[in-house]
Design a protein around this motif. Sequence first.
Motif, PDB file in Angstrom:
ATOM      1  N   LEU A 294       0.818  -1.219   0.000  1.00 45.08           N
ATOM      2  CA  LEU A 294       0.000   0.000   0.000  1.00 45.08           C
ATOM      3  C   LEU A 294       0.850   1.267   0.000  1.00 45.08           C
ATOM      4  N   ILE A 295       1.904   1.300   0.798  1.00 40.75           N
ATOM      5  CA  ILE A 295       2.735   2.508   0.888  1.00 40.75           C
ATOM      6  C   ILE A 295       3.360   2.831  -0.470  1.00 40.75           C
ATOM      7  N   ASN A 296       3.954   1.835  -1.126  1.00 43.24           N
ATOM      8  CA  ASN A 296       4.543   2.086  -2.455  1.00 43.24           C
ATOM      9  C   ASN A 296       3.483   2.513  -3.453  1.00 43.24           C
ATOM     10  N   ASP A 297       2.316   1.866  -3.405  1.00 41.77           N
ATOM     11  CA  ASP A 297       1.235   2.244  -4.320  1.00 41.77           C
ATOM     12  C   ASP A 297       0.770   3.672  -4.058  1.00 41.77           C
ATOM     13  N   MET A 298       0.746   4.075  -2.786  1.00 40.65           N
ATOM     14  CA  MET A 298       0.348   5.451  -2.468  1.00 40.65           C
ATOM     15  C   MET A 298       1.363   6.453  -3.005  1.00 40.65           C
ATOM     16  N   PHE A 299       2.661   6.155  -2.889  1.00 40.40           N
ATOM     17  CA  PHE A 299       3.663   7.050  -3.471  1.00 40.40           C
ATOM     18  C   PHE A 299       3.502   7.118  -4.987  1.00 40.40           C
TER      19      PHE A 299
ATOM     20  N   ASP B  32       2.015  10.463  -9.468  1.00 41.51           N
ATOM     21  CA  ASP B  32       1.304  10.472 -10.740  1.00 41.51           C
ATOM     22  C   ASP B  32       0.226  11.545 -10.780  1.00 41.51           C
ATOM     23  N   ALA B  33      -0.341  11.908  -9.642  1.00 47.94           N
ATOM     24  CA  ALA B  33      -1.536  12.761  -9.586  1.00 47.94           C
ATOM     25  C   ALA B  33      -1.405  14.171 -10.173  1.00 47.94           C
ATOM     26  N   PRO B  34      -0.419  14.954 -10.047  1.00 43.14           N
ATOM     27  CA  PRO B  34       0.719  14.948  -9.146  1.00 43.14           C
ATOM     28  C   PRO B  34       0.408  15.745  -7.873  1.00 43.14           C
ATOM     29  N   GLY B  35       0.727  15.156  -6.732  1.00 50.73           N
ATOM     30  CA  GLY B  35       0.481  15.833  -5.468  1.00 50.73           C
ATOM     31  C   GLY B  35       1.710  15.836  -4.590  1.00 50.73           C
ATOM     32  N   ARG B  36       1.580  16.487  -3.422  1.00 46.66           N
ATOM     33  CA  ARG B  36       2.667  16.542  -2.438  1.00 46.66           C
ATOM     34  C   ARG B  36       2.371  15.657  -1.237  1.00 46.66           C
ATOM     35  N   GLY B  37       1.137  15.181  -1.123  1.00 50.16           N
ATOM     36  CA  GLY B  37       0.766  14.315  -0.022  1.00 50.16           C
ATOM     37  C   GLY B  37      -0.459  13.500  -0.398  1.00 50.16           C
ATOM     38  N   LEU B  38      -0.607  12.348   0.249  1.00 51.17           N
ATOM     39  CA  LEU B  38      -1.759  11.480   0.004  1.00 51.17           C
ATOM     40  C   LEU B  38      -2.003  10.655   1.260  1.00 51.17           C
ATOM     41  N   ALA B  39      -3.227  10.710   1.757  1.00 50.03           N
ATOM     42  CA  ALA B  39      -3.602   9.952   2.953  1.00 50.03           C
ATOM     43  C   ALA B  39      -4.359   8.691   2.547  1.00 50.03           C
TER      44      ALA B  39
ATOM     45  N   CYS C 149      -6.393  19.798  -2.937  1.00 48.24           N
ATOM     46  CA  CYS C 149      -6.572  18.441  -2.424  1.00 48.24           C
ATOM     47  C   CYS C 149      -6.879  17.520  -3.596  1.00 48.24           C
ATOM     48  N   LEU C 150      -6.184  16.392  -3.650  1.00 48.75           N
ATOM     49  CA  LEU C 150      -6.389  15.441  -4.738  1.00 48.75           C
ATOM     50  C   LEU C 150      -7.790  14.840  -4.724  1.00 48.75           C
ATOM     51  N   SER C 151      -8.487  14.904  -3.583  1.00 45.06           N
ATOM     52  CA  SER C 151      -9.852  14.375  -3.484  1.00 45.06           C
ATOM     53  C   SER C 151     -10.917  15.438  -3.723  1.00 45.06           C
ATOM     54  N   ILE C 152     -10.483  16.681  -3.919  1.00 41.42           N
ATOM     55  CA  ILE C 152     -11.420  17.780  -4.199  1.00 41.42           C
ATOM     56  C   ILE C 152     -10.833  18.541  -5.390  1.00 41.42           C
ATOM     57  N   ALA C 153     -10.995  17.964  -6.551  1.00 40.97           N
ATOM     58  CA  ALA C 153     -10.344  18.473  -7.760  1.00 40.97           C
ATOM     59  C   ALA C 153     -10.736  19.912  -8.070  1.00 40.97           C
ATOM     60  N   LYS C 154      -9.719  20.680  -8.420  1.00 43.25           N
ATOM     61  CA  LYS C 154      -9.899  22.056  -8.910  1.00 43.25           C
ATOM     62  C   LYS C 154     -10.703  22.934  -7.960  1.00 43.25           C
TER      63      LYS C 154
END
Length: 151
Positions: free
Chosen positions: A29-34, A39-46, A92-97
Amino acid sequence: MILPIVQHPDPVLRQLCQPVFDVAALGGLINDMFDTMYDAPGRGLAAPQVGRPVRLFVMDTTWKEGERTPVVMINPEFLSRSPEMQRNEEGCLSIAKHPVWVKRPERIEVMWMDETGAQRRGAFEGIAAACVQHEMDHLDGVLILDYEETA
Protein backbone atom coordinates in the motif's frame (compact mmCIF):
# COMPACT_ATOMS: atom_id res chain seq x y z
CA MET A 1 0.50 0.53 -8.96
CA ILE A 2 -1.58 3.68 -9.45
CA LEU A 3 -4.66 3.57 -7.23
CA PRO A 4 -7.93 5.40 -7.88
CA ILE A 5 -8.23 8.55 -5.75
CA VAL A 6 -11.51 8.80 -3.84
CA GLN A 7 -13.40 12.02 -4.61
CA HIS A 8 -15.52 14.19 -2.33
CA PRO A 9 -18.28 13.58 -1.19
CA ASP A 10 -17.38 9.88 -0.73
CA PRO A 11 -18.12 9.06 2.95
CA VAL A 12 -14.71 7.38 3.50
CA LEU A 13 -13.21 10.90 3.43
CA ARG A 14 -15.21 11.80 6.55
CA GLN A 15 -14.33 8.70 8.58
CA LEU A 16 -12.16 8.75 11.67
CA CYS A 17 -9.33 6.45 10.59
CA GLN A 18 -8.24 3.46 12.66
CA PRO A 19 -4.70 3.07 14.05
CA VAL A 20 -2.28 0.73 12.32
CA PHE A 21 -1.14 -2.06 14.64
CA ASP A 22 0.72 -4.21 12.12
CA VAL A 23 2.93 -2.23 9.73
CA ALA A 24 3.76 -5.39 7.75
CA ALA A 25 0.06 -5.85 6.98
CA LEU A 26 0.16 -2.66 4.91
CA GLY A 27 1.92 -4.72 2.23
CA GLY A 28 2.48 -2.73 -0.95
CA LEU A 29 0.00 0.00 0.00
CA ILE A 30 2.73 2.51 0.89
CA ASN A 31 4.54 2.09 -2.45
CA ASP A 32 1.24 2.24 -4.32
CA MET A 33 0.35 5.45 -2.47
CA PHE A 34 3.66 7.05 -3.47
CA ASP A 35 3.13 5.97 -7.10
CA THR A 36 -0.38 7.45 -6.98
CA MET A 37 0.73 10.70 -5.33
CA TYR A 38 3.57 11.33 -7.79
CA ASP A 39 1.30 10.47 -10.74
CA ALA A 40 -1.54 12.76 -9.59
CA PRO A 41 0.72 14.95 -9.15
CA GLY A 42 0.48 15.83 -5.47
CA ARG A 43 2.67 16.54 -2.44
CA GLY A 44 0.77 14.32 -0.02
CA LEU A 45 -1.76 11.48 0.00
CA ALA A 46 -3.60 9.95 2.95
CA ALA A 47 -4.86 6.37 3.08
CA PRO A 48 -8.56 7.33 3.15
CA GLN A 49 -8.02 9.09 -0.18
CA VAL A 50 -7.43 5.65 -1.70
CA GLY A 51 -10.30 4.07 0.22
CA ARG A 52 -8.35 2.74 3.22
CA PRO A 53 -9.51 4.33 6.52
CA VAL A 54 -6.25 3.78 8.44
CA ARG A 55 -3.89 6.30 10.06
CA LEU A 56 -1.28 6.45 7.31
CA PHE A 57 -0.12 9.07 4.84
CA VAL A 58 2.76 9.70 2.48
CA MET A 59 4.22 13.04 1.48
CA ASP A 60 7.04 14.65 -0.45
CA THR A 61 7.04 18.44 -0.39
CA THR A 62 10.21 18.93 -2.46
CA TRP A 63 9.90 16.59 -5.44
CA LYS A 64 8.27 19.17 -7.73
CA GLU A 65 11.40 21.31 -7.33
CA GLY A 66 13.66 18.38 -8.25
CA GLU A 67 14.79 16.51 -5.12
CA ARG A 68 12.64 13.71 -3.74
CA THR A 69 12.29 13.60 0.05
CA PRO A 70 9.59 10.96 0.64
CA VAL A 71 8.13 10.62 4.13
CA VAL A 72 5.80 7.90 5.44
CA MET A 73 3.80 8.66 8.58
CA ILE A 74 1.89 5.91 10.37
CA ASN A 75 -0.21 6.80 13.44
CA PRO A 76 1.09 10.40 13.57
CA GLU A 77 0.45 12.53 16.65
CA PHE A 78 1.08 16.22 17.29
CA LEU A 79 3.56 17.00 20.05
CA SER A 80 3.41 20.77 19.63
CA ARG A 81 2.05 23.52 17.38
CA SER A 82 3.40 27.05 17.22
CA PRO A 83 1.20 30.03 18.06
CA GLU A 84 2.47 31.72 14.88
CA MET A 85 0.15 31.04 11.96
CA GLN A 86 0.59 30.81 8.19
CA ARG A 87 -2.04 31.14 5.48
CA ASN A 88 -1.68 29.12 2.28
CA GLU A 89 -3.83 28.20 -0.66
CA GLU A 90 -4.19 24.41 -0.45
CA GLY A 91 -5.42 21.99 -3.05
CA CYS A 92 -6.57 18.44 -2.42
CA LEU A 93 -6.39 15.44 -4.74
CA SER A 94 -9.85 14.38 -3.48
CA ILE A 95 -11.42 17.78 -4.20
CA ALA A 96 -10.34 18.47 -7.76
CA LYS A 97 -9.90 22.06 -8.91
CA HIS A 98 -11.15 23.63 -5.68
CA PRO A 99 -8.23 25.24 -3.80
CA VAL A 100 -9.02 26.80 -0.42
CA TRP A 101 -7.12 29.34 1.70
CA VAL A 102 -6.26 27.65 5.00
CA LYS A 103 -4.73 29.09 8.17
CA ARG A 104 -2.54 26.67 10.13
CA PRO A 105 0.32 26.79 12.66
CA GLU A 106 3.65 27.77 11.05
CA ARG A 107 5.68 25.14 12.94
CA ILE A 108 4.74 21.75 14.35
CA GLU A 109 6.40 18.81 16.02
CA VAL A 110 5.09 15.31 15.32
CA MET A 111 5.73 11.74 16.46
CA TRP A 112 4.97 8.80 14.13
CA MET A 113 6.04 5.35 12.97
CA ASP A 114 7.85 4.97 9.67
CA GLU A 115 7.41 2.17 7.14
CA THR A 116 9.72 -0.11 9.17
CA GLY A 117 7.67 0.38 12.36
CA ALA A 118 10.38 2.54 13.96
CA GLN A 119 9.25 5.47 16.12
CA ARG A 120 10.20 8.82 14.62
CA ARG A 121 9.94 12.41 15.79
CA GLY A 122 10.41 15.54 13.73
CA ALA A 123 9.76 19.24 13.43
CA PHE A 124 8.27 20.80 10.31
CA GLU A 125 7.74 24.38 9.26
CA GLY A 126 6.29 26.32 6.36
CA ILE A 127 4.87 24.27 3.48
CA ALA A 128 6.06 20.97 5.01
CA ALA A 129 4.14 21.80 8.23
CA ALA A 130 1.04 22.70 6.22
CA CYS A 131 1.28 19.43 4.28
CA VAL A 132 1.61 17.31 7.43
CA GLN A 133 -1.39 19.08 8.98
CA HIS A 134 -3.46 18.71 5.78
CA GLU A 135 -2.77 14.96 5.64
CA MET A 136 -3.36 14.50 9.38
CA ASP A 137 -6.73 16.23 8.91
CA HIS A 138 -7.65 13.50 6.41
CA LEU A 139 -7.05 10.88 9.12
CA ASP A 140 -9.68 12.63 11.26
CA GLY A 141 -12.24 13.10 8.46
CA VAL A 142 -11.47 16.83 8.09
CA LEU A 143 -11.26 18.39 4.61
CA ILE A 144 -10.03 21.77 3.37
CA LEU A 145 -13.68 22.59 2.67
CA ASP A 146 -14.10 22.81 6.46
CA TYR A 147 -11.72 25.79 6.47
CA GLU A 148 -13.41 27.83 3.71
CA GLU A 149 -15.20 30.17 6.10
CA THR A 150 -12.40 30.51 8.66
CA ALA A 151 -9.27 31.30 6.62
